[in-house]
Scaffold this motif. Structure first.
Motif, mmCIF file in Angstrom:
data_model
loop_
_atom_site.group_PDB
_atom_site.id
_atom_site.type_symbol
_atom_site.label_atom_id
_atom_site.label_comp_id
_atom_site.label_asym_id
_atom_site.label_seq_id
_atom_site.Cartn_x
_atom_site.Cartn_y
_atom_site.Cartn_z
ATOM 1 N N GLY A 294 0.648 -1.277 0.243
ATOM 2 C CA GLY A 294 0.412 -0.265 -0.093
ATOM 3 C C GLY A 294 1.013 1.199 -0.332
ATOM 4 N N GLY A 295 -0.026 2.144 0.196
ATOM 5 C CA GLY A 295 1.037 3.803 0.400
ATOM 6 C C GLY A 295 2.102 3.731 1.037
ATOM 7 N N LYS A 296 2.113 3.383 2.181
ATOM 8 C CA LYS A 296 3.182 3.725 3.049
ATOM 9 C C LYS A 296 4.299 3.079 2.138
ATOM 10 C CE LYS A 296 0.845 5.177 6.946
ATOM 11 N NZ LYS A 296 0.517 4.942 8.551
ATOM 12 N N THR A 297 4.450 1.629 2.612
ATOM 13 C CA THR A 297 5.019 0.873 1.734
ATOM 14 C C THR A 297 6.045 1.270 0.335
ATOM 15 O OG1 THR A 297 4.153 -1.438 2.910
ATOM 16 C CG2 THR A 297 5.749 -1.254 1.537
ATOM 17 N N LEU A 298 4.888 1.446 -0.319
ATOM 18 C CA LEU A 298 5.419 2.597 -2.027
ATOM 19 C C LEU A 298 6.391 3.554 -1.641
ATOM 20 C CD1 LEU A 298 2.590 1.411 -4.038
ATOM 21 C CD2 LEU A 298 4.453 -0.365 -3.789
ATOM 22 N N PHE B 87 6.250 12.646 -5.563
ATOM 23 C CA PHE B 87 6.197 13.768 -3.826
ATOM 24 C C PHE B 87 5.913 11.790 -2.923
ATOM 25 C CE2 PHE B 87 1.684 14.271 -4.411
ATOM 26 C CZ PHE B 87 1.022 13.371 -3.166
ATOM 27 N N LEU B 88 5.829 11.913 -1.685
ATOM 28 C CA LEU B 88 6.357 11.100 -0.712
ATOM 29 C C LEU B 88 5.714 11.521 0.428
ATOM 30 C CD1 LEU B 88 9.768 10.329 -0.736
ATOM 31 C CD2 LEU B 88 8.077 8.962 -2.550
ATOM 32 N N VAL B 89 4.859 10.870 0.982
ATOM 33 C CA VAL B 89 4.398 11.184 2.742
ATOM 34 C C VAL B 89 4.768 10.551 3.604
ATOM 35 C CG1 VAL B 89 2.073 11.218 4.248
ATOM 36 C CG2 VAL B 89 2.206 11.220 1.923
ATOM 37 N N ILE B 90 5.058 11.720 4.178
ATOM 38 C CA ILE B 90 6.467 11.261 4.851
ATOM 39 C C ILE B 90 5.773 10.750 6.943
ATOM 40 C CG2 ILE B 90 8.257 11.720 6.634
ATOM 41 C CD1 ILE B 90 8.634 11.073 3.651
ATOM 42 N N ASP B 91 5.509 10.254 7.277
ATOM 43 C CA ASP B 91 4.588 9.836 8.734
ATOM 44 C C ASP B 91 5.724 10.026 9.802
ATOM 45 O OD1 ASP B 91 2.741 10.385 7.366
ATOM 46 O OD2 ASP B 91 2.261 7.699 7.108
ATOM 47 N N THR B 92 5.037 10.327 11.100
ATOM 48 C CA THR B 92 6.120 9.977 12.248
ATOM 49 C C THR B 92 6.128 8.467 12.490
ATOM 50 O OG1 THR B 92 4.357 10.120 13.654
ATOM 51 C CG2 THR B 92 5.574 12.500 13.134
ATOM 52 N N ASP B 93 7.370 8.313 13.681
ATOM 53 C CA ASP B 93 7.290 5.900 13.786
ATOM 54 C C ASP B 93 5.501 6.011 14.145
ATOM 55 O OD1 ASP B 93 9.676 6.280 12.956
ATOM 56 O OD2 ASP B 93 10.235 6.443 14.828
ATOM 57 N N PHE C 84 1.227 11.781 10.313
ATOM 58 C CA PHE C 84 1.848 12.912 9.241
ATOM 59 C C PHE C 84 2.551 14.170 9.213
ATOM 60 C CE2 PHE C 84 1.595 17.029 6.753
ATOM 61 C CZ PHE C 84 2.022 16.688 5.888
ATOM 62 N N ASP C 85 3.888 13.941 9.130
ATOM 63 C CA ASP C 85 5.363 14.773 9.468
ATOM 64 C C ASP C 85 5.313 15.240 8.790
ATOM 65 O OD1 ASP C 85 7.344 15.162 11.122
ATOM 66 O OD2 ASP C 85 8.308 15.229 9.821
ATOM 67 N N SER C 86 5.737 14.988 7.400
ATOM 68 C CA SER C 86 5.849 16.052 5.503
ATOM 69 C C SER C 86 5.727 15.790 4.592
ATOM 70 C CB SER C 86 7.476 16.724 6.138
ATOM 71 O OG SER C 86 8.201 15.635 6.034
ATOM 72 N N TYR C 87 5.368 16.003 3.066
ATOM 73 C CA TYR C 87 5.955 15.350 2.273
ATOM 74 C C TYR C 87 7.289 15.756 1.930
ATOM 75 C CZ TYR C 87 1.218 15.860 1.795
ATOM 76 O OH TYR C 87 -0.799 15.926 1.870
ATOM 77 N N ARG C 88 7.664 15.495 0.687
ATOM 78 C CA ARG C 88 9.349 15.829 0.325
ATOM 79 C C ARG C 88 9.098 15.571 -1.417
ATOM 80 N NH1 ARG C 88 13.497 11.437 3.311
ATOM 81 N NH2 ARG C 88 13.207 11.745 4.227
#
Length: 72
Positions: free
Chosen positions: A18-22, A52-58, A62-66
């Motif tokens: 899914g999204g986080k893995t990809l 773009f990538l979605v960056i999450d905290t541990d 949601f933390d940020s986008y790259r």
């Protein structure tokens, strides 16, 4: 993840899921300047067509986008 891929002398990163893995696969490939193969397993994932990538905290918040200028 990138450290493991680097230590194993990886030549391509494959992400299946899914999204986080990809997003993780794309981030690792980008960091190591490797090719990436994306295999979405849910039809609703738009990760293969995003630059773009979605960056999450541990904790999964949601933390940020790259944003990248081209596909990773």
């Amino acid at each position: 993840m990138a450290g493991l891929a680097f230590n194993e002398q990886t030549s391509v990163v494959v992400g299946a899921g899914g999204g986080k893995t990809l997003d993780t696969a794309k981030a690792v490939a980008n960091k190591l300047k490797l090719s990436v193969a994306i295999v979405p397993i849910v039809a609703s994932s738009d990760v293969p067509c995003n630059t773009f990538l979605v960056i999450d905290t541990d904790e999964g918040v949601f933390d940020s986008y790259r944003v990248y200028g081209k596909h990773s």
